[in-house]
Structure formats: structure tokens, C-alpha cells
Design a protein around this motif. Structure first.
Motif, mmCIF file in Angstrom:
data_model
loop_
_atom_site.group_PDB
_atom_site.id
_atom_site.type_symbol
_atom_site.label_atom_id
_atom_site.label_comp_id
_atom_site.label_asym_id
_atom_site.label_seq_id
_atom_site.Cartn_x
_atom_site.Cartn_y
_atom_site.Cartn_z
ATOM 1 N N VAL A 118 4.613 -6.916 -12.122
ATOM 2 C CA VAL A 118 5.688 -6.667 -11.159
ATOM 3 C C VAL A 118 5.308 -5.447 -10.331
ATOM 4 N N PRO A 119 5.786 -5.351 -9.084
ATOM 5 C CA PRO A 119 5.410 -4.227 -8.213
ATOM 6 C C PRO A 119 5.796 -2.871 -8.790
ATOM 7 N N GLU B 265 0.824 -1.205 0.000
ATOM 8 C CA GLU B 265 0.000 0.000 0.000
ATOM 9 C C GLU B 265 0.860 1.257 0.000
ATOM 10 N N THR B 266 2.011 1.222 0.641
ATOM 11 C CA THR B 266 2.914 2.375 0.626
ATOM 12 C C THR B 266 3.473 2.606 -0.775
ATOM 13 N N ILE B 267 3.797 1.511 -1.464
ATOM 14 C CA ILE B 267 4.295 1.619 -2.842
ATOM 15 C C ILE B 267 3.239 2.238 -3.745
ATOM 16 N N VAL B 268 1.993 1.796 -3.594
ATOM 17 C CA VAL B 268 0.912 2.283 -4.451
ATOM 18 C C VAL B 268 0.671 3.780 -4.225
ATOM 19 N N ASN C 220 8.924 -9.680 -3.039
ATOM 20 C CA ASN C 220 8.564 -10.037 -4.409
ATOM 21 C C ASN C 220 7.952 -11.441 -4.473
ATOM 22 N N ARG C 221 8.448 -12.338 -3.627
ATOM 23 C CA ARG C 221 7.901 -13.702 -3.622
ATOM 24 C C ARG C 221 6.440 -13.677 -3.174
ATOM 25 N N GLY C 222 6.155 -12.958 -2.095
ATOM 26 C CA GLY C 222 4.780 -12.865 -1.623
ATOM 27 C C GLY C 222 3.874 -12.156 -2.616
#
Length: 441
Positions: free
Chosen positions: A214-215, A96-99, A198-200
Motif C-alpha cells: 500500500v502507498p 514521487e512526492t509521497i516517497v 490507489n487504483r493506479g
């Protein structure tokens, strides 16, 4: 080299570059520090190791709308936390912080415990942009994200207390990682890894059956949304921590030349007319792009560039002087085009800020009344573009001064035959003058 799931990695340009350049650096370091000589490595062998060039990475696309909605859905986010982060280390909080902020994954997972704070009542987010060498950088964040990270701070602090039976000292708290790993990390100073996140994230996306994502695409999505909201490439570059406008351009997808032409041809009445914002070309009903292109008006003949729009007063269009001393914005011959939308949105924000900073209510009311016809023209332009299905395209078109592309120098054309004839007539006139001079002599 192996893939994220442990399978052998496919040899690509990037992996080849990593391997060859990594080995080359290792061998050259061994040569410089004497290790090669102790190992009896031949110097000619070391210097023959080729340089594989730089990595060439394709720019990521933003998330499609349906994917963005799925990745922000409350039920899906709950599933991300419960199924893929059973120890509650912060997988959902990181995402959520990335978004919300558009930060890189590494910039978020490596956050320190004291990464947020209020300054003058404003919620601020402190982080390191290590990729471009910007450290301890602050950006504003919404209160919802501030509350989310504050709750994560509490959980991290509770884990420290549960392990050590006491609260951390000031110096210990400054070194704490906000998203701390559980592996060999008694002091809580080691952050989660990019691989762990990244795995999760990959498992979650696969579970939702959304395709290959990808994120980092969240960063591109935010940049595109900023552009549509009126931000310039310079603002986007500064906010996202880019090093150049050219790099920032990878995050935006500007419209094609054909679409730019169409937006130039969507006209509404200017603020000086009786009905500001009235559509002057076609009906404000949904159109296909082909139908919108049919609205094209010959700008080189029927208008001339003006600041923030076009002048349609024919004597001026034909090269005459303006009888109103270029007071375009108060002239009923002035029109706004679809390509001017971002320009006028910025103007509207400037007037709002000016009115908000007025010394008294009377001055603020006067400023609002004075700008009201222009505001109606802008609203009409937005409504017209929305009705034509071109509003999003207009918001993605950042030309700053689109009229520059239609300067009279560019829009004035001559037939090659006429130019040749003019050159011939000029030469005949020179020959006649020469003959007259010779006869006089």
C-alpha cells in the motif's frame, strides 16, 4: 461495502466497526433532529443500537530494500505514468512526492496549485495535515522535487488556458487544485480522489509482482530512514505530523534487548587516547550476531557509565574518586560503545555548526583541530560497527543516554543469602546492645 475492485467486502473488525458506529450515529442524529419521530422509529430501538468501539489497525511495515528499489526505479516509474496515467493527471508525480516527503496520500492528491515556493532561497512545500488538524504547514524539500512540482504547476495552468482561453486570475489560481480531476471540474478546483490514485498504484504494483503493498508504507519507510540517520522520535513526529511520540513509534522498529547489550559491548578507544577509534574488542571483520554476542564484556565489573561512553579506570570503577576531575573525553581510560553512536553523531553536527558559525577562518580551523581526535574516534566507531555488521542496528538504537541503563544502582547485586545473613548479624548486634543496656541499668 465493497472492495476497491467492486467485489463484496470481507467482514472484518474495521468494517464491522464502521457499519455499526455509522448506523448508530445516523439513528441518534435522527432522534435529536426529530426525523425519527416523523418516521415513527421507536426510541428504544434507536438507543439499543450498540457502540462497536474504535478501529484497531495494525501498523504498516516499511518497504523491504528490494521493493523500495523497484518502486523508485526510473523505468518502472515511466511505466507507471505511461500505462496507468495516459491522461497525465499526475499519478507518477503524486507517488514521487509521497516517497520524498512521507506525506499521506490524501495530503498530496489534495494539494493546491500554489503549494510550493522559495523563501530565502529554500524550496518549501505547503500542505494541509487534515488528519491531525494542522493546516498550511510547510516543510523543506529537495530541488529535484521542487522542479517536479513546478512542472506539474505548468501543466495544470496550461489545461486551464486550453479550456478557458485565458490565464486564471489571482483568486482563481489560489483555488486551483494541483492534481485536478477531469470529471465535472470546469474551474479546476476539484482534486483527484484517493481511490483514483490507489487504483493506479495497485495495478502498477500487481504488474511488477511485488506482493501486497500500500502507498502508506512509503511513510513508514521514510520514518525508519530518518531514525537511522540520527533523528529522534520527536523530530520524526513533528516532521510527519503525528500527534504523539507513541504514534510515531509505530513507524520505527527499535532493536531488541539482546542487540542493545551487544552494542554496549562494542568498544573503541576514546578521543583522549593515542589512537582514537581503535576497536578494543575483536577484529573488525564481518561476524554473525552470535559471534558478536561473544564479545560481551562484564560492564558491571570492568567499567562505569560516563557521558557518551564508559570509564575503564579500575579505581573509579570500584567506587573511587576520579583523579582527573571527570574530564572523560580527554582521558585515555574513556571508551565509546556502539550504543553511543547516535549521541556522538549529534555531537559532531553540533561542532560542525559551531565551526561554520565562527567569526573568522582562524577560529573555525581551531575548532576543527580541537574536535579532530573526537571525529577520528567517531569514524573509528562507525568503521568498527560496519565491520561487525552492526552499523544499521546501531543507527536504529536511539537511547539518547544509554549509560542510564547501566547505572551503579542497577548493576549492583547482592545474594539473597548474604542479605539474610547481614540482617541476622544486625539483629544479633541489636540484641547484644539491649542486653548491655539492661545490665547497666
Amino acid at each position: 461495502m465493497k472492495g476497491l475492485a467492486g467485489e463484496p467486502s470481507t467482514v472484518t473488525h474495521v468494517t464491522r466497526t464502521d457499519v455499526f458506529n455509522g448506523v448508530r450515529k445516523l439513528l441518534r442524529d435522527a432522534l435529536e433532529h426529530g426525523t425519527a419521530e416523523r418516521l415513527a422509529l421507536d426510541r428504544e430501538f434507536i438507543i439499543a443500537m450498540p457502540y462497536a468501539g474504535n478501529e484497531t489497525l495494525r501498523a504498516r511495515r516499511p518497504f523491504p530494500d528490494e521493493v523500495a528499489r523497484a518502486l523508485a526505479d526510473g523505468d518502472n516509474l515511466t511505466r507507471l505514468a505511461e500505462a496507468h496515467d495516459p491522461d497525465d493527471l499526475g499519478l507518477r508525480d503524486v507517488w514521487e512526492t509521497i516517497v520524498v516527503t512521507g506525506r499521506r496520500v490524501g495530503e498530496v492528491v489534495k494539494l493546491r496549485w500554489d503549494c510550493i515556493g522559495r523563501y530565502g532561497g529554500l524550496a518549501m512545500f505547503w500542505h494541509d495535515q487534515t488528519k491531525v488538524g494542522n493546516y498550511d504547514v510547510a516543510i523543506r524539500i529537495p530541488d529535484s522535487l521542487y522542479d517536479l512540482l513546478a512542472e506539474r504547476q505548468r501543466k495544470t495552468l496550461d489545461r486551464f488556458v486550453a479550456r478557458h482561453g485565458r490565464r486564471p486570475t489571482g483568486s482563481e489560481r489560489a483555488r486551483l487544485a494541483l492534481f485536478a480531476t477531469k470529471v465535472r471540474n470546469p474551474a479546476g478546483t476539484t482534486a483527484l480522489s484517493y481511490t483514483w490514485f490507489n487504483r493506479g498504484f495497485r495495478d502498477w504494483v500487481n504488474e511488477l509482482d511485488l506482493g501486497q503493498l500500500v502507498p502508506h508504507q512509503a511513510r513508514h519507510t521514510l520514518a525508519t530512514n530518518l531514525l537511522r540517520a540520527g533523528a529522534s522520535l520527536t523530530h520524526i513526529r513533528r516532521y510527519l505530523g503525528q500527534v504523539s511520540d507513541r504514534m510515531a513509534e509505530h513507524y520505527v522498529h527499535l532493536t531488541s534487548t539482546d542487540l542493545e547489550d551487544v552494542l554496549q559491548h562494542i568498544w573503541v578507544a576514546g578521543p583522549g587516547t593515542a589512537q582514537p577509534g581503535e576497536l578494543l574488542a575483536g577484529d573488525a571483520t564481518p561476524l554473525t550476531r552470535e559471534q558478536a554476542q561473544a564479545l560481551a564484556i562484564d560492564l558491571s565489573r570492568r567499567s562505569t557509565p560516563a557521558e557518551g561512553g564508559f570509564c575503564t579506570f579500575q579505581p573509579v570503577v570500584e567506587g573511587g574518586a576520579c583523579p582527573w576531575n571527570l574530564d572523560c573525553h580527554n582521558c585515555d581510560k574513556f571508551v565509546l560503545s556502539g550504543a553511543d553512536l547516535l549521541y556522538w553523531r549529534r555531537k559532531r553536527e553540533q561542532w560542525r555548526l559551531l565551526a561554520e558559525g565562527a567569526p573568522d577562518d582562524a577560529t573555525a580551523d581551531y575548532l576543527h583541530r580541537y574536535f579532530e581526535p573526537t571525529a577520528r574516534a567517531i569514524d573509528g566507531l562507525e568503521s568498527a560497527l560496519a565491520g561487525l555488521g552492526l552499523l544499521d542496528d546501531a543507527l536504529a538504537l536511539d537511547l539518547r543516554k544509554p549509560q542510564d541503563y547501566f547505572h551503579r544502582v542497577w548493576s549492583t547485586a547482592f545474594r539473597a543469602a548474604d542479605l539474610a545473613q547481614a540482617a541476622g548479624d544486625e539483629q544479633d548486634q541489636i540484641d547484644d546492645t539491649t542486653d548491655e543496656q539492661e545490665q547497666c541499668a
